[in-house]
Design a protein around this motif. Sequence first.
Motif, PDB file in Angstrom:
ATOM      1  N   VAL B 122      -9.852  -1.831   3.045  1.00 46.74           N
ATOM      2  CA  VAL B 122     -10.081  -0.846   1.972  1.00 46.74           C
ATOM      3  C   VAL B 122     -10.420  -1.621   0.690  1.00 46.74           C
ATOM      4  O   VAL B 122     -10.217  -2.834   0.625  1.00 46.74           O
ATOM      5  N   ALA B 123     -10.897  -0.912  -0.310  1.00 45.38           N
ATOM      6  CA  ALA B 123     -11.277  -1.570  -1.562  1.00 45.38           C
ATOM      7  C   ALA B 123     -10.738  -0.792  -2.746  1.00 45.38           C
ATOM      8  O   ALA B 123     -10.337   0.371  -2.616  1.00 45.38           O
ATOM      9  N   THR B 124     -10.738  -1.415  -3.897  1.00 43.30           N
ATOM     10  CA  THR B 124     -10.280  -0.778  -5.117  1.00 43.30           C
ATOM     11  C   THR B 124     -11.058   0.527  -5.329  1.00 43.30           C
ATOM     12  O   THR B 124     -12.272   0.565  -5.119  1.00 43.30           O
ATOM     13  N   GLY B 125     -10.326   1.558  -5.722  1.00 44.44           N
ATOM     14  CA  GLY B 125     -10.966   2.847  -5.960  1.00 44.44           C
ATOM     15  C   GLY B 125     -10.940   3.760  -4.743  1.00 44.44           C
ATOM     16  O   GLY B 125     -11.128   4.968  -4.871  1.00 44.44           O
ATOM     17  N   ASP B 126     -10.673   3.208  -3.557  1.00 43.50           N
ATOM     18  CA  ASP B 126     -10.597   4.062  -2.355  1.00 43.50           C
ATOM     19  C   ASP B 126      -9.420   5.019  -2.464  1.00 43.50           C
ATOM     20  O   ASP B 126      -8.371   4.681  -3.013  1.00 43.50           O
ATOM     21  N   ARG B 127      -9.606   6.173  -1.878  1.00 40.66           N
ATOM     22  CA  ARG B 127      -8.523   7.169  -1.854  1.00 40.66           C
ATOM     23  C   ARG B 127      -7.800   7.004  -0.500  1.00 40.66           C
ATOM     24  O   ARG B 127      -8.437   7.030   0.544  1.00 40.66           O
ATOM     25  N   LEU B 128      -6.513   6.773  -0.554  1.00 45.90           N
ATOM     26  CA  LEU B 128      -5.743   6.547   0.670  1.00 45.90           C
ATOM     27  C   LEU B 128      -4.965   7.781   1.084  1.00 45.90           C
ATOM     28  O   LEU B 128      -4.431   8.479   0.233  1.00 45.90           O
ATOM     29  N   THR B 129      -4.913   8.031   2.374  1.00 46.14           N
ATOM     30  CA  THR B 129      -4.036   9.097   2.868  1.00 46.14           C
ATOM     31  C   THR B 129      -3.066   8.492   3.881  1.00 46.14           C
ATOM     32  O   THR B 129      -3.285   7.380   4.364  1.00 46.14           O
ATOM     33  N   GLU B 130      -2.045   9.241   4.197  1.00 48.54           N
ATOM     34  CA  GLU B 130      -1.004   8.685   5.068  1.00 48.54           C
ATOM     35  C   GLU B 130      -1.558   8.330   6.441  1.00 48.54           C
ATOM     36  O   GLU B 130      -2.417   9.010   6.970  1.00 48.54           O
ATOM     37  N   GLY B 131      -1.063   7.211   6.972  1.00 48.41           N
ATOM     38  CA  GLY B 131      -1.490   6.786   8.301  1.00 48.41           C
ATOM     39  C   GLY B 131      -2.798   6.025   8.329  1.00 48.41           C
ATOM     40  O   GLY B 131      -3.203   5.504   9.368  1.00 48.41           O
ATOM     41  N   GLN B 132      -3.470   5.944   7.214  1.00 46.12           N
ATOM     42  CA  GLN B 132      -4.762   5.252   7.171  1.00 46.12           C
ATOM     43  C   GLN B 132      -4.570   3.738   7.307  1.00 46.12           C
ATOM     44  O   GLN B 132      -3.578   3.188   6.845  1.00 46.12           O
ATOM     45  N   ILE B 133      -5.570   3.101   7.926  1.00 45.34           N
ATOM     46  CA  ILE B 133      -5.485   1.646   8.084  1.00 45.34           C
ATOM     47  C   ILE B 133      -5.950   0.980   6.796  1.00 45.34           C
ATOM     48  O   ILE B 133      -7.060   1.216   6.339  1.00 45.34           O
ATOM     49  N   ILE B 134      -5.072   0.145   6.201  1.00 45.23           N
ATOM     50  CA  ILE B 134      -5.484  -0.527   4.967  1.00 45.23           C
ATOM     51  C   ILE B 134      -5.903  -1.969   5.224  1.00 45.23           C
ATOM     52  O   ILE B 134      -6.511  -2.597   4.386  1.00 45.23           O
ATOM     53  N   GLY B 135      -5.559  -2.478   6.379  1.00 49.95           N
ATOM     54  CA  GLY B 135      -5.931  -3.857   6.644  1.00 49.95           C
ATOM     55  C   GLY B 135      -5.435  -4.289   8.003  1.00 49.95           C
ATOM     56  O   GLY B 135      -4.820  -3.510   8.731  1.00 49.95           O
ATOM     57  N   VAL B 136      -5.729  -5.545   8.329  1.00 52.33           N
ATOM     58  CA  VAL B 136      -5.403  -6.055   9.655  1.00 52.33           C
ATOM     59  C   VAL B 136      -4.783  -7.436   9.522  1.00 52.33           C
ATOM     60  O   VAL B 136      -5.171  -8.219   8.666  1.00 52.33           O
ATOM     61  N   VAL B 137      -3.789  -7.692  10.363  1.00 52.47           N
ATOM     62  CA  VAL B 137      -3.229  -9.032  10.483  1.00 52.47           C
ATOM     63  C   VAL B 137      -3.425  -9.453  11.933  1.00 52.47           C
ATOM     64  O   VAL B 137      -3.063  -8.710  12.841  1.00 52.47           O
TER      65      VAL B 137
END
Lengths: 476, 580
Positions: B122-137
């Motif tokens: 995701v990037a700055t300014g994105d709108r996040l909702t619950e359960g959304q993937i924000i990144g990966v390890v």
Amino acid sequence: MDLVTRISRSTTAIAGPLLFVEGARRARLGEIVRIRLEGEQERRGQVIELSETHAVIQVLEETQGICPARTEVIFAGEVATLPVSRQMLGRTFNGIGQPLDGLPPVIPETTLPITGSAINIVRREKPSEFIQTGVSAIDGLNTLVRGQKLPIFSGAGLPAHSLAAQIVRQAQVRGGEPFCVVFAAIGIPFREADYYLKVFEGSGTQDRTVVFLNLADDPTIERLMTPRCALTAAEFLAFTHGMHVLVILTDMTHYCEALREVALAREEIPGRRGYPGYMYTDLASLYERAGKIHGRQGSITQLPILTMPDDDITHPIPDLTGYITEGQVVLSRELDRKGIFPPVDVLPSLSRLMNLGIGEGRTREDHRALADQLYAFYARGRDVRRMEAIVGEGGLGAEERVFLTFADRFEAEFLRQGSGGRPIEETLAIGWRLLRAFPVEALTRIKRSLIERYRTEGGGDGAGPRHTDGAPEHPG
Amino acid sequence: MDGRIVKISGPAVVANGLEEAGLNEVVRVGHERLMGEIIRIRGALATLQVYEETTGLALGEPVVSTGEPLTVELGPGLLGQIFDGIQRPLPALAALAGDFLRRGIAHPALDRQKRWRFEPKVATGDRLTEGQIIGVVRETAGLAHRILVPPGVSGTIREVKPGEAAVTDPVVVLEDGRQLSMLQRWPVRRRRPFRRRLTPELPFLTGQRVLDCFFPIAAGGTAIIPGGFGTGKTVLEQTLAKFAAADVIVFVGCGERGNEMSEVLSDFPHLEDPRTGAPLMDRTVLVVNTSNMPVAAREASIYTGITIAEYFRDMGYHVALTVDSTSRWAEALREVSSRLEEMPGEEGYPTYLATRLGQFYERAGRVVPLGGDGEGAVTVVGAVSPPGGDFSEPVTQASLRVTGALWALSTDLAYRRHFPAIDWAQSFTLYAERLQEWFAREAGAEWVALREEAMRLLQRERELQEIVQLVGLEAIQDQERIVIESARLLREGFLRQSAFHEVDASCPPGKALWMLRLLLHFSWSAARSLSEGVSLAAILETRLDERLLRLGEVPPGEMETIGSALMTEIDETLKRLRGS
């Protein structure tokens, strides 16, 4: 820890082995108390429940003659412990670890709580070393491995004690490392205990044996402590002194009955056949004290013995035991009647750790396959024997007769061995000899290369059928 | 405010002065700060179940509520880890306390020091909702650990922090100042939310022929494995953990043997994940509370396990949860209940046993996760250890009502060393019909017909065996002998499967179908030859059976070649017999 000794004089009730004491507000759960009664020997008890109104104390000795009004209960603030030392080897103690042999108490290297602690699972080492018991039914088909708990399921009158004694005499762990026996007699008659002691003497194991004796006429509740004392000593010898310890606990049926007695006296809701619902957990706290630990020399191998009431393997005592232990050696009344010793019924017997202790480099490469094949043919033979009882010998086909003969010979040659010991090579050789009654193609559980290597001397294809049934695989 | 202990009975402790605390809150008990949970409140008295050994506790010792229910930590570092029933990492406890478990030690579940490489999605300014993937390890070679927005959280991103971070470091900051780290917490007794459930129409492949062909379950389905001792429950559960087609395996060792768990611990790191080739341990999370560990923590262990499973499901993975054994869990429930002096139901179990089992198994399922992308599933396989091997007992019966398949283990088969000792007459699955389409499409069109034919053959054999038991094998007709012989091949060559043979241990559906095809073809052809005048002895003399019995050892890649050749050979051999 509060070391101040407190005395309570307000015992209000006695019910069976339990004492109810008021005003014991500073007692601790599991604490050992001394019960003093004028003119009588001091007794010991353990706090098993605490509430604002009273403490429940389980008396380790007889409660007979206790008069509440004249009783003093002394709380010393200690949980049940056992002084341990390497010097315990060769000594005899009572069921709570006090010397019985007239010698002075051992000078402890340390004192340990008898409840022990669970081994952290990540520190446990996978058992893998074969123990040669010299008994074909065990070595060949239900192999015992160092660190295993393998109970003997016996019936009243069956010779479990002779089998256990034979194992003590013959048990060899390869490499000649320090080995000792911890023996706990739990509620058994003197006659039986004496038998074991004579065996230890006769086989020269005496100096390497620690004995804990709670005989049939000793206090019942003490039986709850006896295996715990024995296992505490075993853990010390194994994990501090690096010894390989074989622990014999006999008879676990008496232990379970003592457990039931206390539970019912506390008016707990009884489970199956009156045994408490937590018996599984309680038994596990004993049986799980077997094993090996990474980076430590010693090991604890347990050989508990229990009597199946009415030979019933589904009775709660064998049932719960079987769910905790790594297999079981089941004795058969039928084989015993036929005069076969040891009368091990190999079909319901099982060693869950067998695969870890056998095979190339441990016993021999053909061990697993040979055992599977013997199992399969013997199971089939027993089926035929059952059928013969109905249709008569005349009703059997040629194929079936071969299996019947095999089952008879298996019992007479493989299982029956008397009190002598057999090296594993001899056990395997007998197995192969029995399989010569069948042509090579019938041995579906054994790889060709193994058959060629081991099915040698005497050669000669038998007249047996090629078709087999119920051929086995690896036990659960 | 601190409470005080007023009663101690085994793992159950009663305290007063906890009026502020709610049900299921975690408490610290006594001077040693033993962990416990409030399980009943009556007036001023709270009853606690304590997760550690209570020996040595005294009346009047303090009890402090943490204000939080029993929760687990979810984030990178779960895979390959070994936890106890309340998610304490056992390797860390060993480092702290040595070879034996000690009381009152606390340690966070996830390593706080270890740094993970966070790759933002995701990037700055994105709108996040619950359960959304924000990144990966990249937690392990085989599995990307997706970092999700926790349930109940949403907002617009102010800042994203890629790169190395510990689990508690913020990786995303929202406009309102809230910080998201890679670590989430979730109360174990509450199921994790998802968007919606999906129909169970994809199979959960186990690699076990008898299960995949005769009693398959769906991904997201549930099955129980009841069996007396020594019938091979544990080996079967371990085989599933090794070969099942799942991205993540959560293995709950609930009240079972220490030595068996040490076997898992020493074997799994050296075994390969059949799907990725990475070490099997990399896709496994172990929750272990052996029989000699505290009983209340055993009760909690299955919830700890399923919460971890749900967390990976929410990333869109297929998770298999195996519990060995649910009977030990039920016994823990009974033990605590009896200490509470509750009125017992059947066999002393509390009356809410069935409800609790239902709630647990209902947490399985195939779902669209909260984030709305893809799908994830939790499949639950629970072993049951019925006393005396008697399936009429309450735990088996209550489980049967809420699960979709019964894989019954038979003591008789186990005595004969027929493993897996699945009793084909007693087992059932409620998923078969829904999965038919998948098998017909993916494995082969004859799947359904062959399966039914094989079942009929086994049923017919069972009837014949009853007669044979009475009159002997010699006394029945040759046509019936052929049925018995064919069924024997089916039992020994197909249903039986060696967990220890490198090839046979796992069998894909395509290979299984070929095996069925060959075995049934032999059965039909032999029966036909017999009716055309070939003698029984001649058919048995062909020794085709030896080849058919060793089909399990054929590598799946060679099955088609070897299978076709054998098919031709069966035809020609029997044709020759008919001709002569």
